[in-house]
Design a protein around this motif. Structure first.
Motif, PDB file in Angstrom:
ATOM      1  N   VAL A   1       0.851  -1.156  -0.002  1.00 40.56           N
ATOM      2  CA  VAL A   1       0.056   0.162   0.194  1.00 40.56           C
ATOM      3  C   VAL A   1       0.762   1.186  -0.048  1.00 40.56           C
ATOM      4  O   VAL A   1       0.359   2.253  -0.197  1.00 40.56           O
ATOM      5  N   GLY A   2       2.251   1.048   0.048  1.00 33.86           N
ATOM      6  CA  GLY A   2       3.063   2.147  -0.074  1.00 33.86           C
ATOM      7  C   GLY A   2       4.536   1.656  -0.365  1.00 33.86           C
ATOM      8  O   GLY A   2       4.888   0.662   0.353  1.00 33.86           O
ATOM      9  N   SER A   3       5.016   2.220  -0.990  1.00 32.60           N
ATOM     10  CA  SER A   3       6.594   2.092  -1.467  1.00 32.60           C
ATOM     11  C   SER A   3       7.508   3.318  -1.703  1.00 32.60           C
ATOM     12  O   SER A   3       7.007   4.221  -2.119  1.00 32.60           O
ATOM     13  N   TYR A   4       8.671   3.288  -1.199  1.00 34.63           N
ATOM     14  CA  TYR A   4       9.498   4.381  -1.039  1.00 34.63           C
ATOM     15  C   TYR A   4      10.856   4.020  -1.399  1.00 34.63           C
ATOM     16  O   TYR A   4      11.198   2.810  -0.894  1.00 34.63           O
ATOM     17  N   ILE A   5      11.672   4.658  -2.244  1.00 38.24           N
ATOM     18  CA  ILE A   5      13.168   4.635  -2.299  1.00 38.24           C
ATOM     19  C   ILE A   5      13.860   5.392  -1.007  1.00 38.24           C
ATOM     20  O   ILE A   5      13.275   6.490  -0.636  1.00 38.24           O
ATOM     21  N   ILE A   6      14.487   4.655  -0.506  1.00 39.39           N
ATOM     22  CA  ILE A   6      15.081   5.111   1.090  1.00 39.39           C
ATOM     23  C   ILE A   6      16.504   5.163   0.864  1.00 39.39           C
ATOM     24  O   ILE A   6      17.362   4.639   0.304  1.00 39.39           O
ATOM     25  N   THR A   7      17.071   6.136   1.817  1.00 38.48           N
ATOM     26  CA  THR A   7      18.659   6.016   2.231  1.00 38.48           C
ATOM     27  C   THR A   7      19.033   5.042   3.178  1.00 38.48           C
ATOM     28  O   THR A   7      17.823   4.521   3.787  1.00 38.48           O
ATOM     29  N   GLY A   8      20.045   4.909   3.479  1.00 34.58           N
ATOM     30  CA  GLY A   8      20.388   3.728   4.228  1.00 34.58           C
ATOM     31  C   GLY A   8      21.081   2.520   3.686  1.00 34.58           C
ATOM     32  O   GLY A   8      21.245   2.283   2.633  1.00 34.58           O
ATOM     33  N   ASP A   9      20.876   1.387   4.323  1.00 36.31           N
ATOM     34  CA  ASP A   9      21.418   0.024   3.941  1.00 36.31           C
ATOM     35  C   ASP A   9      20.512  -0.568   2.983  1.00 36.31           C
ATOM     36  O   ASP A   9      20.822  -1.297   2.142  1.00 36.31           O
ATOM     37  N   ALA A  10      19.082  -0.630   3.172  1.00 38.41           N
ATOM     38  CA  ALA A  10      18.256  -0.774   1.868  1.00 38.41           C
ATOM     39  C   ALA A  10      18.108   0.009   0.845  1.00 38.41           C
ATOM     40  O   ALA A  10      18.193   1.160   1.212  1.00 38.41           O
ATOM     41  N   ASN A  11      17.425  -0.569  -0.130  1.00 38.10           N
ATOM     42  CA  ASN A  11      16.996   0.265  -1.303  1.00 38.10           C
ATOM     43  C   ASN A  11      15.435   0.808  -1.243  1.00 38.10           C
ATOM     44  O   ASN A  11      15.223   1.645  -1.674  1.00 38.10           O
ATOM     45  N   TYR A  12      14.523   0.035  -0.661  1.00 40.62           N
ATOM     46  CA  TYR A  12      13.222   0.335  -0.560  1.00 40.62           C
ATOM     47  C   TYR A  12      12.594   0.067   0.746  1.00 40.62           C
ATOM     48  O   TYR A  12      13.150  -0.975   1.679  1.00 40.62           O
ATOM     49  N   LEU A  13      11.604   0.806   1.029  1.00 40.16           N
ATOM     50  CA  LEU A  13      10.670   0.391   2.241  1.00 40.16           C
ATOM     51  C   LEU A  13       9.434   0.323   1.686  1.00 40.16           C
ATOM     52  O   LEU A  13       8.767   1.424   1.104  1.00 40.16           O
ATOM     53  N   LEU A  14       8.519  -0.665   2.056  1.00 38.60           N
ATOM     54  CA  LEU A  14       7.335  -1.217   1.657  1.00 38.60           C
ATOM     55  C   LEU A  14       6.395  -0.894   2.836  1.00 38.60           C
ATOM     56  O   LEU A  14       6.877  -1.611   4.010  1.00 38.60           O
ATOM     57  N   ARG A  15       5.119  -0.555   2.684  1.00 44.42           N
ATOM     58  CA  ARG A  15       3.979  -0.977   3.835  1.00 44.42           C
ATOM     59  C   ARG A  15       3.063  -1.941   3.396  1.00 44.42           C
ATOM     60  O   ARG A  15       2.703  -1.687   2.102  1.00 44.42           O
TER      61      ARG A  15
END
Length: 157
Positions: A95-109
């Protein structure tokens, strides 16, 4: 777009109740109905108001699992971003997807009916997507605050 105090009040009221009638909205911001409607249309046309929606109660609908999932991709896989972006568009659980900073590439809800449904999503879709290296799930135990409303203080200079 420069927003004056009346515009900010209109936005605040519409965020709280997107179904408010123009008559009631006009009364609350001390404008004539025609003037109020012109302002709302200008806010819509400028893109400040992008759309209206109903907020559904996921508990009433039986969606018991709410998870935030960090996804790390293998960078040696050709077109990993394009392939992953295309795949996630077909997953109704996301229901949500984001390109993020840090160790991972994506954050999904991710929303799921229950833990079995969530587990099937992770094992049968997410892990099987070409290029996925690692996932880290965080299951929401309790929601303390959730809102799509932007406070007037954030919108002022």
């Amino acid at each position: 777009m420069n927003l004056d105090p009346t515009d900010l009040k209109i936005l605040q009221l519409l965020q709280a109740d997107g179904r408010i009638s123009n008559q009631d909205l006009a009364e609350r911001v001390f404008l004539s109905p025609s003037s109020c409607l012109r302002r709302v249309r200008a806010l819509e046309e400028s893109g400040v108001i992008s759309h209206y929606r109903a907020v559904l109660d996921t508990n009433v609908l039986g969606l018991e699992v709410d998870a935030f999932v960090q996804v790390t991709m293998r960078r040696d896989v050709e077109q990993w971003h394009e392939n992953f972006s295309k795949a996630l568009l077909s997953w109704p659980e996301v229901v949500g997807s984001y390109i993020i900073t840090g160790d991972a590439n994506y954050l999904l809800r991710v929303r799921a009916r229950n833990l079995k449904h969530y587990s099937a999503f992770v094992l049968e879709r997410l892990y099987k997507t070409t290029g996925v290296l690692d996932i880290r799930s965080n299951i929401v135990l309790q929601t303390l605050k959730e809102s799509t409303e932007l406070a007037g203080e954030l919108l002022r200079e």
